[in-house]
Design a protein around this motif. Sequence first.
Motif, PDB file in Angstrom:
ATOM      1  N   ASN A  97      77.365  34.004  74.807  1.00 49.76           N
ATOM      2  CA  ASN A  97      76.947  34.073  76.205  1.00 49.76           C
ATOM      3  C   ASN A  97      78.064  33.933  77.225  1.00 49.76           C
ATOM      4  OD1 ASN A  97      74.369  34.680  75.539  1.00 49.76           O
ATOM      5  ND2 ASN A  97      73.514  32.645  75.938  1.00 49.76           N
ATOM      6  N   ALA A  98      79.127  33.233  76.900  1.00 47.36           N
ATOM      7  CA  ALA A  98      80.214  33.093  77.883  1.00 47.36           C
ATOM      8  C   ALA A  98      80.774  34.464  78.264  1.00 47.36           C
ATOM      9  CB  ALA A  98      81.314  32.195  77.321  1.00 47.36           C
ATOM     10  N   ILE A  99      80.995  35.304  77.271  1.00 49.27           N
ATOM     11  CA  ILE A  99      81.515  36.654  77.540  1.00 49.27           C
ATOM     12  C   ILE A  99      80.481  37.474  78.290  1.00 49.27           C
ATOM     13  CG2 ILE A  99      82.192  38.832  76.431  1.00 49.27           C
ATOM     14  CD1 ILE A  99      83.436  37.111  74.195  1.00 49.27           C
ATOM     15  N   ARG A 100      79.223  37.380  77.900  1.00 45.49           N
ATOM     16  CA  ARG A 100      78.163  38.161  78.535  1.00 45.49           C
ATOM     17  C   ARG A 100      77.925  37.715  79.979  1.00 45.49           C
ATOM     18  NH1 ARG A 100      74.374  41.037  75.078  1.00 45.49           N
ATOM     19  NH2 ARG A 100      75.458  41.463  73.124  1.00 45.49           N
ATOM     20  N   ILE A 101      77.991  36.446  80.224  1.00 48.07           N
ATOM     21  CA  ILE A 101      77.829  35.933  81.591  1.00 48.07           C
ATOM     22  C   ILE A 101      78.975  36.421  82.473  1.00 48.07           C
ATOM     23  CG2 ILE A 101      77.896  33.832  83.000  1.00 48.07           C
ATOM     24  CD1 ILE A 101      76.374  32.469  80.619  1.00 48.07           C
ATOM     25  N   ARG A 102      80.186  36.342  81.940  1.00 47.60           N
ATOM     26  CA  ARG A 102      81.351  36.797  82.704  1.00 47.60           C
ATOM     27  C   ARG A 102      81.223  38.284  83.054  1.00 47.60           C
ATOM     28  NH1 ARG A 102      84.678  34.284  79.842  1.00 47.60           N
ATOM     29  NH2 ARG A 102      85.278  35.905  78.359  1.00 47.60           N
ATOM     30  N   LYS A 120      61.211  28.637  85.821  1.00 46.44           N
ATOM     31  CA  LYS A 120      62.161  27.575  85.501  1.00 46.44           C
ATOM     32  C   LYS A 120      63.587  27.901  85.928  1.00 46.44           C
ATOM     33  CE  LYS A 120      59.598  25.642  81.568  1.00 46.44           C
ATOM     34  NZ  LYS A 120      59.450  24.279  82.138  1.00 46.44           N
ATOM     35  N   THR A 121      63.805  29.125  86.442  1.00 47.78           N
ATOM     36  CA  THR A 121      65.158  29.498  86.872  1.00 47.78           C
ATOM     37  C   THR A 121      65.449  28.928  88.255  1.00 47.78           C
ATOM     38  OG1 THR A 121      64.386  31.618  87.796  1.00 47.78           O
ATOM     39  CG2 THR A 121      65.137  31.611  85.491  1.00 47.78           C
ATOM     40  N   ASP A 122      66.732  28.929  88.609  1.00 47.39           N
ATOM     41  CA  ASP A 122      67.181  28.309  89.859  1.00 47.39           C
ATOM     42  C   ASP A 122      67.314  29.296  91.016  1.00 47.39           C
ATOM     43  OD1 ASP A 122      67.369  25.887  88.517  1.00 47.39           O
ATOM     44  OD2 ASP A 122      69.500  26.146  88.052  1.00 47.39           O
ATOM     45  N   GLY A 123      66.795  30.509  90.856  1.00 46.24           N
ATOM     46  CA  GLY A 123      66.924  31.526  91.901  1.00 46.24           C
ATOM     47  C   GLY A 123      67.868  32.630  91.463  1.00 46.24           C
ATOM     48  N   GLY A 124      67.762  33.759  92.136  1.00 46.16           N
ATOM     49  CA  GLY A 124      68.640  34.888  91.840  1.00 46.16           C
ATOM     50  C   GLY A 124      68.216  35.702  90.635  1.00 46.16           C
ATOM     51  N   ILE A 125      67.071  35.375  90.023  1.00 45.89           N
ATOM     52  CA  ILE A 125      66.559  36.101  88.860  1.00 45.89           C
ATOM     53  C   ILE A 125      65.215  36.717  89.224  1.00 45.89           C
ATOM     54  CG2 ILE A 125      65.868  35.973  86.445  1.00 45.89           C
ATOM     55  CD1 ILE A 125      68.810  35.429  86.825  1.00 45.89           C
ATOM     56  N   GLY A 126      65.074  38.016  88.957  1.00 48.76           N
ATOM     57  CA  GLY A 126      63.826  38.708  89.259  1.00 48.76           C
ATOM     58  C   GLY A 126      63.395  39.571  88.094  1.00 48.76           C
ATOM     59  N   VAL A 127      62.601  40.599  88.419  1.00 46.74           N
ATOM     60  CA  VAL A 127      62.004  41.458  87.396  1.00 46.74           C
ATOM     61  C   VAL A 127      62.233  42.926  87.717  1.00 46.74           C
ATOM     62  CG1 VAL A 127      59.790  42.277  86.458  1.00 46.74           C
ATOM     63  CG2 VAL A 127      60.233  39.824  86.655  1.00 46.74           C
ATOM     64  N   ASN A 128      62.649  43.669  86.699  1.00 46.97           N
ATOM     65  CA  ASN A 128      62.610  45.130  86.711  1.00 46.97           C
ATOM     66  C   ASN A 128      61.403  45.500  85.845  1.00 46.97           C
ATOM     67  OD1 ASN A 128      63.320  47.911  86.832  1.00 46.97           O
ATOM     68  ND2 ASN A 128      64.353  47.714  84.866  1.00 46.97           N
ATOM     69  N   ASN A 183      70.335  30.922  84.344  1.00 48.02           N
ATOM     70  CA  ASN A 183      70.585  30.082  85.514  1.00 48.02           C
ATOM     71  C   ASN A 183      72.011  30.226  86.015  1.00 48.02           C
ATOM     72  OD1 ASN A 183      68.130  28.949  86.241  1.00 48.02           O
ATOM     73  ND2 ASN A 183      68.267  27.318  84.714  1.00 48.02           N
ATOM     74  N   GLU A 184      72.957  30.356  85.094  1.00 44.82           N
ATOM     75  CA  GLU A 184      74.334  30.542  85.549  1.00 44.82           C
ATOM     76  C   GLU A 184      74.486  31.890  86.247  1.00 44.82           C
ATOM     77  OE1 GLU A 184      78.981  30.455  84.036  1.00 44.82           O
ATOM     78  OE2 GLU A 184      77.416  29.560  82.778  1.00 44.82           O
ATOM     79  N   CYS A 185      73.933  32.932  85.658  1.00 44.34           N
ATOM     80  CA  CYS A 185      73.992  34.252  86.289  1.00 44.34           C
ATOM     81  C   CYS A 185      73.204  34.266  87.595  1.00 44.34           C
ATOM     82  CB  CYS A 185      73.421  35.307  85.352  1.00 44.34           C
ATOM     83  SG  CYS A 185      74.399  35.630  83.879  1.00 44.34           S
TER      84      CYS A 185
END
Length: 281
Positions: free
Chosen positions: A80-85, A157-165, A126-128
């Motif tokens: 995930n570190a690589i994917r998040i980056r 449960k996410t902190d924002g910035g995440i939605g749905v396609n 959450n990081e993304c």
Amino acid sequence: MKIGVVTDCLKLPLEQALLTARRLGIDGVQIYATTGIFNPEELTSERKEFYRTLLKENGLEISALCGDMGGYGFEIEADNAIRIRKTKRILDLAQEFGTSIVTTHIGVIPTDTENPRFSVMLKAMNECGRYAYAKGMTLAIETGPEMANTLKKFLDKTDGGIGVNLDPANFTMVTGQDAVEAVEILKDYIVHTHVKDGRKLDADLDPEAVYHAFAVGGVEALNACKGFEELPIGQGDVDWKRYIAALKRIGYNGYLTIEREAGENPYEDIEGAIKFIRANL
């Protein structure tokens, strides 16, 4: 609502795909930004300016970038570190091109929140999501292997910035859930949609097995699956009149972006989809 197309579905080099989108008379395009010439590692300042100019000259905007990296999404903590980056770089690129949306598959969300995979995926999102939110953007999870209630439970449960396609065919073909019901459940999170159609052939189809086959074999593995079939718009089991009415009812006014991943005649299918959408809006 606006009409778009996923450029890769036209089976043309990007420049030709943009010219074709103009000829089709649509509003925008969704471009893959994970590999190939439109990924952040490849795009020089000069090429960015070239594509910005090409989009403007052809009256097109970018509905969203696709940041789908394939494989198991964000299920495997060690990856995930690589994917998040990479996701953050694609969000940066999207902002440069005037869209606030990046879409992606994230893997299979477990129904059980105590499943260790749930917390691994949530931590990554959450990081993304925090990064996206700080930039006024949204990382949109494409609907797929889980039921809408499972996805909503995760999103809450996410902190924002995440939605749905929202892809109605992924519900229709794989989980068997009514896409109209999914719109109502996910209404607070929908920022982008795909227009795709299909039919479920195997009532006992295991959605997790399907998407883990996709993780290994990509789109080709999906198209080879005997449990469902993707079909031209209007020929499958998506109830388009009820679906579009549901989108209008929740106040959705974004993109209906055509995605055609199967079939021998993508241009004809996409052209037919445009006519179908306009007749049903």
